[in-house]
Design a protein around this motif. Structure first.
Motif, PDB file in Angstrom:
ATOM      1  N   PHE A   7       0.970  -1.184  -0.433  1.00 48.93           N
ATOM      2  CA  PHE A   7       0.064   0.589   0.011  1.00 48.93           C
ATOM      3  C   PHE A   7       0.911   1.284  -0.065  1.00 48.93           C
ATOM      4  N   ALA A   8       1.544   1.060   0.863  1.00 45.53           N
ATOM      5  CA  ALA A   8       2.597   2.516   0.680  1.00 45.53           C
ATOM      6  C   ALA A   8       3.438   2.765  -0.558  1.00 45.53           C
ATOM      7  N   GLN A   9       3.936   1.654  -1.195  1.00 43.95           N
ATOM      8  CA  GLN A   9       3.611   2.098  -2.805  1.00 43.95           C
ATOM      9  C   GLN A   9       3.000   2.434  -3.589  1.00 43.95           C
ATOM     10  N   VAL A  10       1.694   1.714  -4.255  1.00 44.66           N
ATOM     11  CA  VAL A  10       0.730   2.068  -4.169  1.00 44.66           C
ATOM     12  C   VAL A  10       0.112   3.453  -4.299  1.00 44.66           C
ATOM     13  N   TRP A  11       0.319   4.277  -2.436  1.00 44.56           N
ATOM     14  CA  TRP A  11       0.424   5.815  -2.455  1.00 44.56           C
ATOM     15  C   TRP A  11       1.064   6.372  -2.664  1.00 44.56           C
ATOM     16  N   PHE A  12       2.747   5.846  -3.369  1.00 45.64           N
ATOM     17  CA  PHE A  12       3.437   6.682  -3.192  1.00 45.64           C
ATOM     18  C   PHE A  12       2.792   7.309  -4.612  1.00 45.64           C
ATOM     19  N   ASP A  13       2.281   6.216  -5.468  1.00 47.63           N
ATOM     20  CA  ASP A  13       2.267   6.777  -7.273  1.00 47.63           C
ATOM     21  C   ASP A  13       0.959   7.257  -7.485  1.00 47.63           C
ATOM     22  N   TYR A  14       0.312   7.455  -7.115  1.00 48.24           N
ATOM     23  CA  TYR A  14      -1.323   7.740  -6.290  1.00 48.24           C
ATOM     24  C   TYR A  14      -0.876   9.326  -5.785  1.00 48.24           C
ATOM     25  N   ARG A  15      -0.340   9.474  -5.509  1.00 45.87           N
ATOM     26  CA  ARG A  15       0.415  10.591  -4.822  1.00 45.87           C
ATOM     27  C   ARG A  15       0.458  11.554  -6.120  1.00 45.87           C
ATOM     28  N   PHE A  16       1.556  11.026  -6.576  1.00 48.89           N
ATOM     29  CA  PHE A  16       2.703  11.438  -7.395  1.00 48.89           C
ATOM     30  C   PHE A  16       2.022  13.355  -7.910  1.00 48.89           C
ATOM     31  N   ASN A  17       2.628  13.972  -8.122  1.00 51.75           N
ATOM     32  CA  ASN A  17       2.961  15.427  -7.820  1.00 51.75           C
ATOM     33  C   ASN A  17       1.187  16.340  -7.421  1.00 51.75           C
ATOM     34  N   ARG A  18       1.105  15.637  -6.535  1.00 50.39           N
ATOM     35  CA  ARG A  18      -0.214  16.425  -5.675  1.00 50.39           C
ATOM     36  C   ARG A  18       0.184  16.874  -4.236  1.00 50.39           C
ATOM     37  N   ASN A  19       1.323  17.220  -4.108  1.00 49.09           N
ATOM     38  CA  ASN A  19       2.258  18.026  -3.187  1.00 49.09           C
ATOM     39  C   ASN A  19       2.291  19.437  -3.770  1.00 49.09           C
TER      40      ASN A  19
END
Length: 468
Positions: A7-19
């Protein structure tokens, strides 16, 4: 622990550029590739004059910036700090951009400001690199150079480190000034555009197509093919989607695959469901061993709600202990070589939000499991149980069988998927490429214009039979 890591990897990809602030309005320009590339039909690289033309052609574009990630082909160029004759070299990632980059991506500056990044060879650097190179000294005004270059760069600002899951590097960003503005076919730039709120992307694209058509007619190069094949199919992709595209060649930061991300998320939830059913089966199997205690408490006046609540507390305690052990194991994995299989950090401190979401899912599962077993174990009449006539009822047997079957089915699905992936991996490793690969290796070397000197050195090594 497996659920946490995946889930950490999935969350990393999902949050890409959302900062980035107002990321919903930031887009990247992409177009059909101008050469034959079936694997990657689209490209993000374009020409700087074209980016400038796009910025001025539509009122819906607030600001645009040109960004050139220089690490893809020039990773071995070292940044040099000269402290009064003390030469120090750093393998610092770097990029080149125009002065609008801080406005498009709303960088947070801790020293200097966006307005200072205004002239050619002005440099902004990430906070972590500022500390690594200069310690607690103020880096503003310091100069940097690079190997194989006579250019001198002046640090004008320091920006707060960005998360790894974004398109902008943490390193040195050089103001490119007027570089390439007069080169109509220099194909190395990426255009990012910040739109105004409520802007119509379709309308902006129509304006871009008109500007692109005018551009190619002015330069008079390959006009027919561009107007017929490229211009009609240009697109603006939201930056939160750029990481998951599978039809475009990635830049310096590796891209993800949407299908692969969905598969990882599915596997993570399969593991979670297996754990839920495993816990429910364990709880159901333990009912005969504690049913007498439950009903003795009933006889002495303990309410059913209280008994169910006690079992919920037990479930909660178990999940908290289990989750804490999983976090310890995750932290241990993050410091081992296994962490290299993931492109995101597996350290606990870097995955707080993902861990909270995982804990919420695990806690909900524990509550559901505790309620199921609590309601069932307190549903029997005390007299029947205390006389020794207790047997699990027909409904209880059916539920237990269903949960056991579900647990084994999910486990089998996971094993089958694992075997399929293993077969595919072995096929790729053992596939005949048509040439021997045992003694062939490759390396990244920054040759520039001195490649013939490197080849001369290779020729002197008797262990090297040939090279290219």
């Amino acid at each position: 622990m497996v659920f946490l890591v995946l889930f950490a990897q999935v969350w990393f990809d999902y949050r890409f550029n959302r900062n980035f602030e107002d990321y919903e309005n930031i887009y990247r320009f992409e177009h059909p590739t101008e050469y034959d590339a079936a694997d990657f039909p689209y490209d993000q690289l374009t020409y700087r004059p074209l980016i400038e033309a796009f910025e001025s052609c539509s009122s819906d574009v607030l600001v645009a910036c040109d960004y050139e990630d220089c690490n893809t082909n020039e990773a071995n160029i070292k940044t040099i700090v000269n402290d009064n004759g003390n030469i120090r070299k750093f393998d610092m990632p770097y990029a080149m951009a125009d002065s609008s980059l801080p406005d498009v991506f709303s960088l947070n500056f801790i020293a200097g400001s966006a307005t200072d990044f205004c002239s050619a060879n002005d440099v902004i650097i990430a906070e972590s690199w500022a500390k690594k190179m200069f310690g607690n000294d103020n880096p503003i005004g310091m100069t940097l150079t690079q190997e194989m270059s006579d250019e001198v760069y002046k640090i004008v600002a320091v920006y707060e480190d960005l998360p790894e899951n974004c398109s902008i590097i943490n390193g040195m960003i050089i103001n490119e000034g007027d570089m390439d503005l007069t080169l109509p076919n220099y194909y190395i730039h990426v255009g990012f555009f910040r739109m105004r709120d409520g802007a119509s992307v379709d309308k902006v694209l129509e304006d871009f197509k008109k500007a692109y058509s005018t551009y190619v007619r002015n330069i008079g190069f390959d006009v027919d093919r561009r107007e017929n094949n490229i211009i009609p199919n240009i697109r603006l992709t939201p930056i939160v989607q750029t990481h998951l595209l599978d039809d475009i060649r990635s830049g310096q930061k590796p891209s993800a695959n949407l299908t692969q991300t969905i598969i990882l998320l599915s596997i993570a939830f399969i593991f979670l469901l297996i754990a839920i059913f495993n816990y429910i089966n364990f709880s159901m199997a333990s009912i005969p061993f504690k049913i007498n205690d439950i009903n003795i408490e009933k006889v002495f006046g303990t309410s059913r709600k209280r008994l169910i609540f006690n079992q919920l507390k037990e479930s909660t305690l178990i999940i908290i202990i289990s989750f804490a052990l999983a976090l310890v194991m995750m932290e241990a994995v993050s410091r081992s070589q296994f962490a290299s299989f993931s492109c995101c950090s597996l350290a606990v401190k870097d995955n707080i939000i993902a861990i909270l979401l995982c804990f919420t899912a695990a806690f909900t599962a524990a509550v559901i499991g505790g309620l199921i077993t609590g309601i069932y174990s307190t549903s029997f009449a005390p007299g029947t149980v205390l006389k020794g006539a207790f047997v699990i009822s027909g409904k209880g047997v059916i539920f237990r069988r269903i949960s056991l079957i579900a647990q084994y089915v999910l486990s089998c699905i996971f094993l089958i998927c694992g075997l399929m992936i293993s077969r595919q991996t072995n096929y790729m490793l053992e596939k005949d490429n048509g040439f021997k690969t045992d003694n062939i290796t490759h390396t990244n070397i920054n040759l520039w214009f001195r490649w013939h000197e490197c080849f001369d050195k290779f020729s002197e090594n008797p262990e090297i039979l040939d090279f290219t």
